[in-house]
Scaffold this active site. Structure first.
Site, PDB file in Angstrom:
ATOM      1  N   SER A 109       0.869  -1.107   0.022  1.00 17.03           N
ATOM      2  CA  SER A 109      -0.020  -0.024  -0.050  1.00 17.03           C
ATOM      3  C   SER A 109       0.821   1.287  -0.209  1.00 17.03           C
ATOM      4  CB  SER A 109      -1.040   0.077   1.250  1.00 17.03           C
ATOM      5  OG  SER A 109      -1.694  -1.271   1.203  1.00 17.03           O
TER       6      SER A 109
HETATM    7  N1  SAH Z   1      -0.747  -4.794   3.839  1.00 15.68           N
HETATM    8  C1  SAH Z   1      -0.270  -5.185   2.574  1.00 15.68           C
HETATM    9  C2  SAH Z   1      -1.043  -5.051   1.342  1.00 15.68           C
HETATM   10  C3  SAH Z   1      -1.109  -6.237   0.648  1.00 15.68           C
HETATM   11  S1  SAH Z   1      -2.382  -5.959  -0.483  1.00 15.68           S
HETATM   12  C4  SAH Z   1       1.226  -4.544   2.419  1.00 15.68           C
HETATM   13  O1  SAH Z   1       1.573  -3.656   3.107  1.00 15.68           O
HETATM   14  O2  SAH Z   1       2.013  -5.135   1.570  1.00 15.68           O
HETATM   15  C5  SAH Z   1      -3.540  -7.121   0.253  1.00 15.68           C
HETATM   16  C6  SAH Z   1      -3.389  -8.550   0.454  1.00 15.68           C
HETATM   17  O3  SAH Z   1      -4.496  -9.121   0.986  1.00 15.68           O
HETATM   18  C7  SAH Z   1      -2.860  -9.207  -0.429  1.00 15.68           C
HETATM   19  O4  SAH Z   1      -1.501  -9.686  -0.054  1.00 15.68           O
HETATM   20  C8  SAH Z   1      -3.967 -10.393  -0.653  1.00 15.68           C
HETATM   21  O5  SAH Z   1      -3.199 -11.837  -0.975  1.00 15.68           O
HETATM   22  C9  SAH Z   1      -4.482 -10.564   0.830  1.00 15.68           C
HETATM   23  N2  SAH Z   1      -5.852 -11.090   0.837  1.00 15.68           N
HETATM   24  C10 SAH Z   1      -6.792 -11.086  -0.205  1.00 15.68           C
HETATM   25  N3  SAH Z   1      -7.858 -11.533   0.551  1.00 15.68           N
HETATM   26  C11 SAH Z   1      -7.510 -12.210   1.698  1.00 15.68           C
HETATM   27  C12 SAH Z   1      -8.360 -12.755   2.620  1.00 15.68           C
HETATM   28  N4  SAH Z   1      -9.253 -13.299   2.594  1.00 15.68           N
HETATM   29  N5  SAH Z   1      -7.568 -13.078   3.816  1.00 15.68           N
HETATM   30  C13 SAH Z   1      -6.354 -12.539   4.173  1.00 15.68           C
HETATM   31  N6  SAH Z   1      -5.584 -12.115   3.060  1.00 15.68           N
HETATM   32  C14 SAH Z   1      -6.148 -11.808   1.943  1.00 15.68           C
END
Ligand code: SAH
Length: 220
Positions: free
Chosen positions: A64
């Protein structure tokens, strides 16, 4: 890094009418200054690591934007003796920021490879108060509930009931909600002492979708 912190402050200033304050908590900004974002992005993205924008981390996912990480964490009002649940570990960057502000961080990631690489990275960088797991965040993580804070870093079509339930009285849930791919609303859900929740709409954001599936679906 200094530029990244200045960019966060400027964007907070531009959006002060939406977020209701002109600057973010100093403890949080100190945490942002301590976490080396360049360690959380792929090699070919290192040059852009301190820009105030999202970056690809593989598997169609993104790390993000720093301003959004800072804003969402500020909305949680972290307390050093409390625990937090993060849904969407991704690169582990947000997890690292939370680990400096909470006693204990539980972090769930759906994609097994991302969960594994983030766990290894966080351990290598010396963050010790994090318990990562590979699982579907729609269900939350009932074993360690209730949580004082719950932070969801992927967009859900609605607020998952399990997360609302796993919030402690006095707790705060920050989650992007909406069905459009490019725009959702960032919501702050607070739970009062009687267990009733109240929702405040903060601003528009753009997150990858929260997928309601079992991690097994992602195993090759
Ligand atoms: N906080 C992270 C942002 C990652 S993007 C950072 O700073 O890097 C969002 C993430 O949510 C992705 O890696 C995706 O695989 C995960 N995601 C999507 N659906 C999900 C779910 N149901 N449970 C857990 N993680 C999930």
């Amino acid at each position: 890094m200094q530029q990244m912190l200045a960019d966060i402050n400027s964007e907070v200033g531009y959006t002060r009418h939406l977020i209701g304050k002109a600057s973010l908590d100093q403890r949080l900004m100190d945490a942002m200054a301590q976490v080396p974002r360049d360690e959380f992005v792929p090699d070919e993205m290192k040059k852009l690591a301190f820009d105030n924008g999202p970056l690809p981390i593989g598997h169609g996912q993104t790390i993000s934007q720093p301003y959004i990480v800072a804003l969402m964490t500020d909305l949680l009002v972290p307390e050093p003796d409390q625990s937090v649940l993060e849904v969407g570990t991704g690169s582990g960057y947000q997890t690292a920021v939370l680990s400096l502000l909470y006693h204990k961080v539980y972090s769930m990631e759906l994609i097994p490879e991302l969960s594994k690489s983030a766990s290894q990275r966080l351990a290598r960088l010396g963050y010790t108060n994090i318990q990562p797991c590979c699982g579907n965040g729609y269900q939350g993580w009932p074993e360690h509930a209730p949580y004082h804070g719950i932070l969801v870093t992927a967009a859900a079509p609605y607020i998952p009931e399990a997360l609302r339930e796993q919030l402690a009285p006095g707790g705060r849930l920050v989650i992007p909600v909406g069905s459009f791919r490019m725009s959702q609303q960032l919501l702050l859900v607070t739970k009062d002492a009687q267990g009733h929740t109240h929702t405040r709409d903060i601003l528009s954001v753009a997150f990858v979708p929260l997928v309601d599936q079992s991690p097994a679906a992602f195993d090759e």
